[in-house]
Design a protein around this motif. Structure first.
Motif, PDB file in Angstrom:
ATOM      1  N   UNK A   6       0.853  -1.176   0.000  1.00  0.00           N
ATOM      2  CA  UNK A   6       0.000   0.000   0.000  1.00  0.00           C
ATOM      3  C   UNK A   6       0.896   1.235   0.000  1.00  0.00           C
ATOM      4  N   UNK A   7       0.971   1.912  -1.118  1.00  0.00           N
ATOM      5  CA  UNK A   7       1.864   3.052  -1.249  1.00  0.00           C
ATOM      6  C   UNK A   7       1.297   4.271  -0.531  1.00  0.00           C
ATOM      7  N   UNK A   8       2.179   5.056   0.026  1.00  0.00           N
ATOM      8  CA  UNK A   8       1.775   6.253   0.755  1.00  0.00           C
ATOM      9  C   UNK A   8       2.287   7.537   0.110  1.00  0.00           C
ATOM     10  N   UNK A   9       3.199   7.420  -0.863  1.00  0.00           N
ATOM     11  CA  UNK A   9       3.743   8.604  -1.499  1.00  0.00           C
ATOM     12  C   UNK A   9       4.186   8.323  -2.920  1.00  0.00           C
ATOM     13  N   UNK A  10       4.246   9.384  -3.705  1.00  0.00           N
ATOM     14  CA  UNK A  10       4.736   9.298  -5.077  1.00  0.00           C
ATOM     15  C   UNK A  10       5.794  10.375  -5.277  1.00  0.00           C
ATOM     16  N   UNK A  11       6.921   9.981  -5.830  1.00  0.00           N
ATOM     17  CA  UNK A  11       8.033  10.898  -6.070  1.00  0.00           C
ATOM     18  C   UNK A  11       8.233  11.000  -7.581  1.00  0.00           C
ATOM     19  N   UNK A  12       8.144  12.212  -8.102  1.00  0.00           N
ATOM     20  CA  UNK A  12       8.251  12.443  -9.534  1.00  0.00           C
ATOM     21  C   UNK A  12       9.578  13.094  -9.904  1.00  0.00           C
ATOM     22  N   UNK A 106      -6.509  11.745  -3.263  1.00  0.00           N
ATOM     23  CA  UNK A 106      -6.342  10.423  -2.664  1.00  0.00           C
ATOM     24  C   UNK A 106      -5.642  10.477  -1.313  1.00  0.00           C
ATOM     25  N   UNK A 107      -5.099  11.641  -0.958  1.00  0.00           N
ATOM     26  CA  UNK A 107      -4.434  11.797   0.325  1.00  0.00           C
ATOM     27  C   UNK A 107      -3.002  11.304   0.350  1.00  0.00           C
ATOM     28  N   UNK A 108      -2.434  10.997  -0.817  1.00  0.00           N
ATOM     29  CA  UNK A 108      -1.042  10.562  -0.852  1.00  0.00           C
ATOM     30  C   UNK A 108      -0.108  11.767  -0.815  1.00  0.00           C
ATOM     31  N   UNK A 109       1.076  11.552  -0.272  1.00  0.00           N
ATOM     32  CA  UNK A 109       2.085  12.592  -0.262  1.00  0.00           C
ATOM     33  C   UNK A 109       2.823  12.604  -1.605  1.00  0.00           C
TER      34      UNK A 109
END
Length: 228
Positions: A6-12, A106-109
């Motif tokens: 379950x991922x909590x963040x996305x780094x671009x 979605x509330x992700x960081x």
């Protein structure tokens, strides 16, 4: 890492992922080199992606000899590219605004991990209303080791208060996917100017065609709702 995470963040990454700037870098690197009498091939220009001076200078010496002044050529490249962008701006990659908006809802960081200075990231993203959308912005220009070292992704995850294993990293270049995977992120590659090759595949957890696939990836990683 499996898709059950379950991922909590996305780094671009920025260039080639969120903004369509890699073509401009390649164009103006080649034009700047030509002004100094050096022919920079397309393949050479592509290999400069995400490089710091420490990694780019040895390449210039190998290609053109000691007579090539990397810093002078880079300064001209920056000038030519800045003049173009001031007049024309930088286009977003398709789906960039939509995926950032979706992740917020979605509330992700969300973090930006770019080789560019923060000032340049602001210049590229603020006209599109995206610069303020990140919970953290990490510039490789401020780190000791640039991509393909994992430092920038380790710093981005830490800035989000997450472990790298809780983060999806979105990249377009070989050096970027190496950095992200080595840091321990779930690594997504969206090829921009060049397709993924066999050497890249070992560092890629998911090969996507566009940014819209990130939404489906995140959705599939989330636990099912408790219906009891």
């Amino acid at each position: 890492m499996t898709m059950g995470t379950s991922f909590k963040g996305v780094i671009f990454d920025m260039d080639g992922v969120l903004v369509d700037s890699e073509r401009l870098y390649m164009r103006f690197w080649r034009e700047a080199c030509a002004e100094y009498g050096f022919e920079l091939t397309r393949e050479m220009a592509l290999s400069l992606r995400s490089n710091s001076p420490e990694t780019a200078i040895p390449k210039f010496k190998a290609w053109f000899g000691e007579a090539a002044d990397y810093h002078q050529i880079r300064a001209l490249r920056r000038k030519l590219m800045a003049e173009y962008i001031d007049a024309n701006g930088v286009e977003l990659k398709e789906g960039a605004k939509e995926i950032i908006d979706h992740l917020h809802k979605s509330g992700l960081k969300i973090a930006l991990a770019t080789a560019s200075p923060v000032k340049r990231a602001r210049h590229y993203l603020q006209p599109h209303g995206l610069f303020e959308g990140f919970d953290a912005i990490i510039s490789g220009a401020e780190l000791k080791n640039s991509k393909p070292a994992p430092d920038i992704y380790l710093a981005a995850a830490e800035a989000l208060g997450l472990s790298p294993a809780e983060c999806v990293a979105v990249e377009d270049s070989p050096s970027g996917v190496i950095a992200a995977k080595t840091a321990g992120c779930f690594t997504v590659m969206i090829p921009d100017l060049t397709p993924a090759d066999k050497e890249d595949l070992v560092y890629i957890d998911y090969l996507a065609e566009n940014l819209s696939e990130i939404e489906r990836l995140i959705r599939s990683s989330q636990p099912a709702p408790d219906l009891l």
